[in-house]
Design a protein around this motif. Structure first.
Motif, mmCIF file in Angstrom:
data_model
loop_
_atom_site.group_PDB
_atom_site.id
_atom_site.type_symbol
_atom_site.label_atom_id
_atom_site.label_comp_id
_atom_site.label_asym_id
_atom_site.label_seq_id
_atom_site.Cartn_x
_atom_site.Cartn_y
_atom_site.Cartn_z
ATOM 1 N N MET A 79 -0.200 -0.533 -6.047
ATOM 2 C CA MET A 79 -0.864 0.364 -5.135
ATOM 3 C C MET A 79 -0.774 1.780 -5.688
ATOM 4 S SD MET A 79 -1.924 -1.310 -2.382
ATOM 5 C CE MET A 79 -2.387 -2.871 -3.032
ATOM 6 N N ALA A 80 -1.767 2.564 -5.437
ATOM 7 C CA ALA A 80 -1.795 3.926 -5.933
ATOM 8 C C ALA A 80 -0.694 4.748 -5.262
ATOM 9 C CB ALA A 80 -3.156 4.545 -5.674
ATOM 10 N N THR A 81 0.018 5.512 -6.055
ATOM 11 C CA THR A 81 1.080 6.352 -5.527
ATOM 12 C C THR A 81 0.505 7.710 -5.145
ATOM 13 O OG1 THR A 81 2.670 5.249 -6.962
ATOM 14 C CG2 THR A 81 3.335 7.363 -6.030
ATOM 15 N N PRO A 82 0.688 8.132 -3.880
ATOM 16 C CA PRO A 82 0.184 9.449 -3.472
ATOM 17 C C PRO A 82 0.834 10.575 -4.286
ATOM 18 C CG PRO A 82 0.823 8.143 -1.552
ATOM 19 C CD PRO A 82 1.301 7.413 -2.768
ATOM 20 N N ASP A 83 0.094 11.652 -4.486
ATOM 21 C CA ASP A 83 0.595 12.781 -5.278
ATOM 22 C C ASP A 83 1.896 13.346 -4.723
ATOM 23 O OD1 ASP A 83 -1.489 12.557 -7.082
ATOM 24 O OD2 ASP A 83 -2.730 14.088 -6.088
ATOM 25 N N PHE A 84 2.041 13.401 -3.397
ATOM 26 C CA PHE A 84 3.272 13.979 -2.856
ATOM 27 C C PHE A 84 4.490 13.097 -3.155
ATOM 28 C CE2 PHE A 84 2.145 11.330 0.761
ATOM 29 C CZ PHE A 84 3.355 10.962 1.332
ATOM 30 N N ILE A 85 4.296 11.789 -3.283
ATOM 31 C CA ILE A 85 5.392 10.898 -3.665
ATOM 32 C C ILE A 85 5.701 11.092 -5.151
ATOM 33 C CG2 ILE A 85 6.152 8.493 -3.893
ATOM 34 C CD1 ILE A 85 6.020 9.412 -1.002
ATOM 35 N N LYS A 86 4.678 11.256 -5.971
ATOM 36 C CA LYS A 86 4.900 11.525 -7.401
ATOM 37 C C LYS A 86 5.734 12.787 -7.578
ATOM 38 C CE LYS A 86 0.676 9.307 -9.033
ATOM 39 N NZ LYS A 86 -0.669 9.527 -9.598
ATOM 40 N N ALA A 87 5.462 13.813 -6.761
ATOM 41 C CA ALA A 87 6.228 15.065 -6.853
ATOM 42 C C ALA A 87 7.696 14.830 -6.487
ATOM 43 C CB ALA A 87 5.616 16.138 -5.945
ATOM 44 N N VAL A 88 7.951 14.037 -5.458
ATOM 45 C CA VAL A 88 9.330 13.712 -5.077
ATOM 46 C C VAL A 88 9.998 12.908 -6.189
ATOM 47 C CG1 VAL A 88 10.762 12.417 -3.445
ATOM 48 C CG2 VAL A 88 8.876 13.820 -2.598
ATOM 49 N N ARG A 89 9.288 11.935 -6.731
ATOM 50 C CA ARG A 89 9.841 11.088 -7.787
ATOM 51 C C ARG A 89 10.196 11.891 -9.041
ATOM 52 N NH1 ARG A 89 12.196 6.745 -5.991
ATOM 53 N NH2 ARG A 89 10.853 5.355 -4.832
ATOM 54 N N ALA A 90 9.509 13.011 -9.271
ATOM 55 C CA ALA A 90 9.800 13.832 -10.451
ATOM 56 C C ALA A 90 11.236 14.337 -10.435
ATOM 57 C CB ALA A 90 8.819 15.007 -10.530
ATOM 58 N N THR A 91 11.794 14.521 -9.247
ATOM 59 C CA THR A 91 13.186 14.978 -9.156
ATOM 60 C C THR A 91 14.129 13.884 -8.657
ATOM 61 O OG1 THR A 91 12.799 15.868 -6.947
ATOM 62 C CG2 THR A 91 12.551 17.391 -8.792
ATOM 63 N N ALA A 92 13.628 12.939 -7.878
ATOM 64 C CA ALA A 92 14.483 11.893 -7.293
ATOM 65 C C ALA A 92 14.638 10.677 -8.188
ATOM 66 C CB ALA A 92 13.914 11.456 -5.945
ATOM 67 N N GLY A 93 13.802 10.564 -9.190
ATOM 68 C CA GLY A 93 13.870 9.380 -10.044
ATOM 69 C C GLY A 93 13.463 8.135 -9.282
ATOM 70 N N HIS A 94 14.114 7.025 -9.587
ATOM 71 C CA HIS A 94 13.753 5.738 -8.992
ATOM 72 C C HIS A 94 14.543 5.416 -7.726
ATOM 73 C CE1 HIS A 94 11.313 4.819 -12.462
ATOM 74 N NE2 HIS A 94 12.343 4.949 -13.268
ATOM 75 N N GLN A 95 15.427 6.330 -7.286
ATOM 76 C CA GLN A 95 16.292 6.020 -6.143
ATOM 77 C C GLN A 95 15.502 5.645 -4.896
ATOM 78 O OE1 GLN A 95 18.453 9.318 -4.200
ATOM 79 N NE2 GLN A 95 17.306 10.685 -5.549
ATOM 80 N N LEU A 96 16.171 4.969 -3.989
ATOM 81 C CA LEU A 96 15.558 4.493 -2.762
ATOM 82 C C LEU A 96 15.027 5.650 -1.918
ATOM 83 C CD1 LEU A 96 14.998 2.139 -0.782
ATOM 84 C CD2 LEU A 96 17.301 2.522 0.134
ATOM 85 N N LEU A 97 13.761 5.569 -1.566
ATOM 86 C CA LEU A 97 13.138 6.523 -0.645
ATOM 87 C C LEU A 97 12.785 5.789 0.638
ATOM 88 C CD1 LEU A 97 10.581 8.437 -2.921
ATOM 89 C CD2 LEU A 97 12.927 9.091 -2.335
ATOM 90 N N HIS A 98 13.065 6.428 1.775
ATOM 91 C CA HIS A 98 12.651 5.902 3.072
ATOM 92 C C HIS A 98 11.350 6.593 3.426
ATOM 93 C CE1 HIS A 98 16.383 3.736 3.821
ATOM 94 N NE2 HIS A 98 16.937 4.709 3.117
ATOM 95 N N LEU A 99 10.277 5.807 3.610
ATOM 96 C CA LEU A 99 8.943 6.366 3.765
ATOM 97 C C LEU A 99 8.227 5.776 4.976
ATOM 98 C CD1 LEU A 99 7.779 6.081 0.043
ATOM 99 C CD2 LEU A 99 8.497 8.169 1.235
ATOM 100 N N PRO A 100 7.300 6.547 5.552
ATOM 101 C CA PRO A 100 6.452 5.969 6.598
ATOM 102 C C PRO A 100 5.396 5.085 5.951
ATOM 103 C CG PRO A 100 5.737 8.197 6.110
ATOM 104 C CD PRO A 100 6.978 7.949 5.284
ATOM 105 N N GLY A 101 5.012 4.043 6.661
ATOM 106 C CA GLY A 101 3.934 3.174 6.197
ATOM 107 C C GLY A 101 3.093 2.757 7.382
ATOM 108 N N ILE A 102 1.843 2.483 7.130
ATOM 109 C CA ILE A 102 0.950 1.990 8.184
ATOM 110 C C ILE A 102 0.294 0.706 7.709
ATOM 111 C CG2 ILE A 102 0.532 4.236 9.253
ATOM 112 C CD1 ILE A 102 -2.221 2.667 7.303
ATOM 113 N N THR A 103 0.003 -0.154 8.675
ATOM 114 C CA THR A 103 -0.751 -1.377 8.427
ATOM 115 C C THR A 103 -1.871 -1.439 9.452
ATOM 116 O OG1 THR A 103 1.196 -2.535 7.600
ATOM 117 C CG2 THR A 103 -0.641 -3.905 8.336
ATOM 118 N N ALA A 104 -3.038 -1.872 9.017
ATOM 119 C CA ALA A 104 -4.187 -2.008 9.912
ATOM 120 C C ALA A 104 -4.589 -3.477 9.983
ATOM 121 C CB ALA A 104 -5.359 -1.171 9.413
ATOM 122 N N VAL A 105 -4.552 -4.027 11.196
ATOM 123 C CA VAL A 105 -5.064 -5.376 11.436
ATOM 124 C C VAL A 105 -6.466 -5.162 12.002
ATOM 125 C CG1 VAL A 105 -4.742 -7.571 12.614
ATOM 126 C CG2 VAL A 105 -2.741 -6.208 11.937
#
Length: 160
Positions: free
Chosen positions: A1-27
């Motif tokens: 899945m495409a990684t949003p730019d704001f997550i890429k910015a966090v990953r630049a400093t956080a590395g691969h560590q566990l991130l707790h993120l909001p997610g949505i699903t549409a039925v």
């Protein structure tokens, strides 16, 4: 899945560590009662539409946006059917770890023709409920909850 730019910015400093993120699903249901599914390009599995809200984006707006981005189907979010923390982190092929707090919406299709609309999926289709492809237990539960008139489902006991 495409990684949003704001997550890429966090990953630049956080590395691969566990991130707790909001997610949505549409039925998403159409007028015939079929459910909209996409076949993911990263693992080949059929799944419901979903993604991560942008910073400041309302979850219902994110659900509608994700459906359109992935399938070219226009829809309206009708109600929240489930709020749940995913029980296990997702570990992506690049080593990134994420654990999602998911909000699932029941949506109604209002227009557009279902088609692959981005690089996150290889197929898009409407499925009758009695001929669904293999789905995870969580996705089947989300569909069942979307079909009920019950209040929003959420866990009231910690997972063991």
């Amino acid at each position: 899945m495409a990684t949003p730019d704001f997550i890429k910015a966090v990953r630049a400093t956080a590395g691969h560590q566990l991130l707790h993120l909001p997610g949505i699903t549409a039925v998403v249901f159409d007028d015939e009662g079929r459910v909209l599914l996409v076949r993911r390009s990263d693992n080949g599995r059929w799944t419901l539409c979903g993604g991560i809200p942008e910073p400041g984006e309302q979850p219902g707006v994110a659900a509608v946006r994700e459906v359109y981005e992935e399938t070219a189907v226009e829809c309206v979010a009708e109600r929240v059917v489930l709020v749940a923390a995913e029980p296990q982190p997702v570990v992506y092929p690049n080593g990134d770890e994420c654990q999602y707090m998911n909000i699932t919406f029941r949506c109604r299709a209002t227009g557009g023709e279902a088609r692959v609309n981005d690089d996150e999926s290889t197929e898009v289709g409407w499925f009758p409920l009695d001929t669904l492809p293999p789905l995870t237990e969580a996705e089947v539960f989300r569909i069942k909850q979307a079909l009920t008139d019950e209040p929003t489902w959420f866990a009231t006991m910690p997972a063991h």
